[in-house]
Design an enzyme around this catalytic site. Structure first.
Site, PDB file in Angstrom:
ATOM      1  N   LYS A 204       0.720  -1.245  -0.207  1.00 36.16           N
ATOM      2  CA  LYS A 204       0.100   0.037  -0.162  1.00 36.16           C
ATOM      3  C   LYS A 204       1.033   1.461  -0.067  1.00 36.16           C
ATOM      4  O   LYS A 204       0.758   2.223  -0.739  1.00 36.16           O
ATOM      5  CB  LYS A 204      -0.881   0.042   1.131  1.00 36.16           C
ATOM      6  CG  LYS A 204      -1.912   1.194   1.311  1.00 36.16           C
ATOM      7  CD  LYS A 204      -2.848   1.024   2.414  1.00 36.16           C
ATOM      8  CE  LYS A 204      -3.375   2.338   2.530  1.00 36.16           C
ATOM      9  NZ  LYS A 204      -4.236   2.297   3.817  1.00 36.16           N
ATOM     10  N   GLU A 210      10.511  -4.384   4.661  1.00 35.53           N
ATOM     11  CA  GLU A 210      10.695  -5.871   4.170  1.00 35.53           C
ATOM     12  C   GLU A 210      10.343  -5.995   2.759  1.00 35.53           C
ATOM     13  O   GLU A 210      11.091  -6.724   2.029  1.00 35.53           O
ATOM     14  CB  GLU A 210       9.755  -6.945   5.004  1.00 35.53           C
ATOM     15  CG  GLU A 210       9.905  -6.881   6.422  1.00 35.53           C
ATOM     16  CD  GLU A 210       9.354  -5.783   7.307  1.00 35.53           C
ATOM     17  OE1 GLU A 210       8.979  -4.840   6.743  1.00 35.53           O
ATOM     18  OE2 GLU A 210       9.035  -6.058   8.451  1.00 35.53           O
ATOM     19  N   GLY A 265      -4.781  -1.796   5.029  1.00 32.54           N
ATOM     20  CA  GLY A 265      -3.837  -2.867   4.239  1.00 32.54           C
ATOM     21  C   GLY A 265      -4.520  -4.168   4.755  1.00 32.54           C
ATOM     22  O   GLY A 265      -4.587  -5.206   3.874  1.00 32.54           O
ATOM     23  N   ARG A 266      -5.125  -4.382   5.879  1.00 32.74           N
ATOM     24  CA  ARG A 266      -5.393  -5.702   6.246  1.00 32.74           C
ATOM     25  C   ARG A 266      -6.844  -6.077   5.505  1.00 32.74           C
ATOM     26  O   ARG A 266      -7.624  -6.966   5.924  1.00 32.74           O
ATOM     27  CB  ARG A 266      -5.452  -5.757   7.682  1.00 32.74           C
ATOM     28  CG  ARG A 266      -6.236  -4.787   8.707  1.00 32.74           C
ATOM     29  CD  ARG A 266      -5.879  -5.077  10.132  1.00 32.74           C
ATOM     30  NE  ARG A 266      -6.284  -3.946  10.530  1.00 32.74           N
ATOM     31  CZ  ARG A 266      -5.734  -2.756  11.159  1.00 32.74           C
ATOM     32  NH1 ARG A 266      -4.578  -2.441  10.611  1.00 32.74           N
ATOM     33  NH2 ARG A 266      -6.148  -1.744  11.883  1.00 32.74           N
ATOM     34  N   GLU A 351      -4.642  -6.677  14.975  1.00 36.27           N
ATOM     35  CA  GLU A 351      -4.083  -5.393  14.271  1.00 36.27           C
ATOM     36  C   GLU A 351      -5.354  -4.455  14.527  1.00 36.27           C
ATOM     37  O   GLU A 351      -4.945  -3.076  14.692  1.00 36.27           O
ATOM     38  CB  GLU A 351      -3.319  -5.580  12.897  1.00 36.27           C
ATOM     39  CG  GLU A 351      -2.562  -4.303  12.645  1.00 36.27           C
ATOM     40  CD  GLU A 351      -1.804  -4.588  11.486  1.00 36.27           C
ATOM     41  OE1 GLU A 351      -0.506  -4.927  11.559  1.00 36.27           O
ATOM     42  OE2 GLU A 351      -2.370  -4.166  10.243  1.00 36.27           O
ATOM     43  N   HIS A 382      -4.313 -32.528  18.120  1.00 36.57           N
ATOM     44  CA  HIS A 382      -3.042 -33.483  18.779  1.00 36.57           C
ATOM     45  C   HIS A 382      -1.973 -32.428  19.048  1.00 36.57           C
ATOM     46  O   HIS A 382      -0.805 -32.740  19.327  1.00 36.57           O
ATOM     47  CB  HIS A 382      -2.682 -34.244  17.592  1.00 36.57           C
ATOM     48  CG  HIS A 382      -3.603 -35.375  17.264  1.00 36.57           C
ATOM     49  ND1 HIS A 382      -3.921 -36.378  18.089  1.00 36.57           N
ATOM     50  CD2 HIS A 382      -4.737 -35.157  16.124  1.00 36.57           C
ATOM     51  CE1 HIS A 382      -4.737 -37.156  17.361  1.00 36.57           C
ATOM     52  NE2 HIS A 382      -5.407 -36.190  16.272  1.00 36.57           N
ATOM     53  N   LYS A 510       9.514  -0.937  14.568  1.00 40.42           N
ATOM     54  CA  LYS A 510      10.175  -0.480  13.412  1.00 40.42           C
ATOM     55  C   LYS A 510      11.078   0.650  13.285  1.00 40.42           C
ATOM     56  O   LYS A 510      12.045   0.539  12.891  1.00 40.42           O
ATOM     57  CB  LYS A 510       8.890  -0.116  12.173  1.00 40.42           C
ATOM     58  CG  LYS A 510       8.164  -1.107  11.473  1.00 40.42           C
ATOM     59  CD  LYS A 510       7.450  -0.277  10.457  1.00 40.42           C
ATOM     60  CE  LYS A 510       5.942  -0.996  10.158  1.00 40.42           C
ATOM     61  NZ  LYS A 510       5.092  -0.300   9.354  1.00 40.42           N
TER      62      LYS A 510
HETATM   63  O1  F6P Z   1       1.900  -3.987  10.020  1.00 39.15           O
HETATM   64  C1  F6P Z   1       1.796  -2.762   9.625  1.00 39.15           C
HETATM   65  C2  F6P Z   1       1.182  -2.691   8.167  1.00 39.15           C
HETATM   66  O2  F6P Z   1       1.040  -1.337   7.918  1.00 39.15           O
HETATM   67  C3  F6P Z   1      -0.167  -3.385   8.142  1.00 39.15           C
HETATM   68  O3  F6P Z   1      -1.210  -2.789   8.420  1.00 39.15           O
HETATM   69  C4  F6P Z   1       0.161  -3.807   6.591  1.00 39.15           C
HETATM   70  O4  F6P Z   1      -0.870  -4.685   6.086  1.00 39.15           O
HETATM   71  C5  F6P Z   1       1.404  -4.074   6.348  1.00 39.15           C
HETATM   72  O5  F6P Z   1       2.071  -2.976   7.239  1.00 39.15           O
HETATM   73  C6  F6P Z   1       2.108  -3.776   4.967  1.00 39.15           C
HETATM   74  O6  F6P Z   1       2.011  -2.753   4.665  1.00 39.15           O
HETATM   75  P1  F6P Z   1       2.046  -2.058   3.051  1.00 39.15           P
HETATM   76  O7  F6P Z   1       1.159  -2.934   2.109  1.00 39.15           O
HETATM   77  O8  F6P Z   1       2.192  -0.439   3.141  1.00 39.15           O
HETATM   78  O9  F6P Z   1       3.520  -2.607   2.524  1.00 39.15           O
END
Ligand code: F6P
Length: 559
Positions: A204, A210, A265-266, A351, A382, A510
């Protein structure tokens, strides 16, 4: 804001908690109980009768939701109001699945129209890839997708892709890379042919460390393995709200699929973030996924609270959490293809409602989101069910199953379903000591054995579960199931008075990682002694650097 725990509805529920019905007797006393406390909508049958509720409790919970402003909040959500107050954003994932053209808007922005236009681009792109009109640099079909994203840009598409394996298009595969651990990307790339691989960079913000680290390494791998810079446009697409960052990365605007800041995002699976799903199951099936969610949206928007599945699930959860003290909730899909559902719901729920401030910034005085965890049944049985059955903490659970699967293999599905049903029954009824003794006696055990073993065989029962049944796991039912949970989480956020749509809690770690990164020695180099942290953090950095400086790779050497 009203202080919900001071309201009469809350206080009367609190007073009622110590006399909450015992499930075994509640079922014995009321032959209609299952009928009374189950509902169906959008292809899902939900039985919440194995929760410690009765009519009085349920009606007070419904009154509590009204007191918390549920109906107004629901109207605000659908009206595109900026209910994500901290970020001043609307929350309009419902517009992404507005196939009927209800026309959701936020201010002057035609959210449904924007979403529909982007869907047409996704549909066209899928057609190009599937027909072979879009090929890799050597003319081979793009039959492998590597989706690079994390959190909502990974969990949703991965969970849905796994869940809908029966709908996969022949000869296609989709891989998902999220972790910044380089082995995640390396492991995925091991099986990829650069000339046939489409990288989907899903972010987003297009700034998540990452994802950007993985995206850069994927691009480097592509360029080192036969691709040229001018082939990037054939092999990389971006899913984002941040056009500038996408262009800076080197992906042209024509290869970017957009979404908007009113998509959390979620909650983004339904947007361009679902591209990997659409490529894997075909665009028409992706639209069916949206249609299933849309059916749940319509139900959620129109059904009165008494009949409203997401609201009822939310309120049962509030009852368990706030009045019966349940702090953990298990998601137990009796479906191997829903193996990633617990992980997906962990983000969606924790979240969203893992908050301790109310919308107005004041501290909450009541418990909010529970710990969410889970595994597919029967595997979990199990592993951790022991604690759910006999542990000292009461844990609630959702059990999810499809009545039918294609090509049933022998007895497998019947055994799976029998376990799905039996676990709910066992958690509800438990086993008394008298029953344990009778069972042992019937098995021919000696009185001494019976005395020794019977106490350990006692289960208290009264462990709350909700059973969710669908005919089949299909794009439509999966869409409805996810939307059910989205709206449930929204309702709970309303009762708890929190903003379910921000996530400041993920920021601190972060930002602390940034200075520490400079203190971790690069391979083969050394770093100055860490400073400016607490003693534990300093020693951890120094210890890791000392280990990284070692000359040997022998795994047998201890630290
Ligand atoms: O973990 C925080 C967060 O902002 C989530 O809400 C989101 O889904 C994820 O990082 C990834 O964010 P992006 O889509 O901006 O890379």
């Amino acid at each position: 804001m009203i202080d919900i725990s001071d309201c009469d509805e809350w206080l009367s529920l609190k007073a009622r908690a110590s006399a909450a019905p015992t499930l075994r007797s509640a079922f014995a006393d009321d032959p209609q109980r299952a009928e009374r406390y189950s509902r169906a909508a959008a292809g899902l049958y939900v039985d919440f009768s194995k929760n410690r509720i009765d009519d009085a409790i349920l009606s007070r919970l419904i009154a509590l939701a009204r007191r918390a402003g549920f109906e107004e909040a629901r109207a605000s959500l659908f009206a595109g109001a900026k209910i994500n107050a901290t970020e001043q954003r609307a929350v309009l994932h419902v517009a992404l699945r507005d196939l009927a053209g209800r026309g959701y808007r936020t201010g002057a922005e035609d959210a449904s129209g924007l979403a529909a236009a982007e869907r047409r681009r996704i549909e066209a792109f899928c057609a190009q890839v599937h027909s072979g009109a879009a090929t890799g640099f050597g003319g081979a079909p793009l039959d492998t997708v590597v989706n690079i994203g994390i959190g909502g840009s990974d969990l949703g598409p991965q969970m849905a892709t796994d869940a809908l394996k029966s709908y996969w298009l022949k000869g296609r595969r989709a891989l998902f890379v999220s972790n910044v651990d380089g082995r995640h990307l390396a492991d995925a790339l091991e099986s990829c042919d650069p000339g046939r691989t489409l990288f989907i960079i899903a972010s987003k913000t297009f700034s998540t460390e990452e994802t950007m680290t993985n995206a850069k390494s994927a691009r480097a791998w592509f360029l080192q393995n036969g691709g040229s810079p001018r082939d990037i446009a054939k092999h990389f697409v971006a899913l984002s709200t941040n056009g500038r960052a996408v262009t800076e990365f080197g992906i042209p605007p024509a290869c970017m699929f957009r979404f908007w800041d009113w998509v959390g995002g979620r909650y983004s699976l339904w947007s361009a973030v679902g591209l990997s799903v659409a490529l894997q199951i075909g665009y028409p099936n992706f639209e069916k996924l949206l249609a299933g969610a849309e059916a749940m949206d319509v139900h959620f928007r129109e059904a009165p609270l008494e009949e409203n599945l997401p609201a009822l699930l939310a309120l049962v959860g509030v009852w368990n959490r706030n009045f019966l003290g349940v702090a953990a909730h298990a998601v137990l899909p009796y479906d191997q293809r829903l193996a990633r559902l617990p992980a997906y719901l962990q983000q969606l729920d924790m979240e969203s409602n893992g908050k301790s401030r109310r919308v107005d910034g004041t501290p909450v005085k009541w418990a909010t989101g529970p710990v969410i965890f889970g595994e597919p049944g029967t595997n979990g049985q199990h592993a951790f069910y022991q604690l759910i059955h006999q542990g000292t903490d009461v844990i609630s659970a959702d059990l999810v199953a499809a009545a039918r699967v294609e090509n049933e293999l022998g007895e497998h599905h019947r055994i799976l379903l029998a376990n799905f049903i039996a676990q709910g029954e066992a958690l509800m009824r438990g086993r008394t000591e008298a029953e344990a003794r009778a069972e042992l006696a019937a098995a021919g055990r000696s009185p001494a054995d019976i005395g020794r073993i019977a106490p350990h065989m006692v289960f208290s029962g009264d462990r709350p579960t909700t059973s969710i049944v669908m005919e089949r796991l299909s794009p439509e039912t999966l869409g409805a199931l996810i939307a059910l949970y989205e709206h449930k989480i929204f309702c709970q956020g309303v009762v708890w008075g929190v903003n379910s749509f921000d996530q400041f809690g993920v920021e601190l770690g972060k930002s602390l990682a940034k200075p520490i990164l400079a203190e971790i020695a690069p391979p083969g180099a050394s770093a100055p002694a860490a400073s400016g942290h607490d003693a534990s953090t300093r020693r951890l950095i120094d210890r890791i650097n000392a280990l990284r400086r070692r000359q040997t790779d022998s795994p047998s050497e201890g630290p």
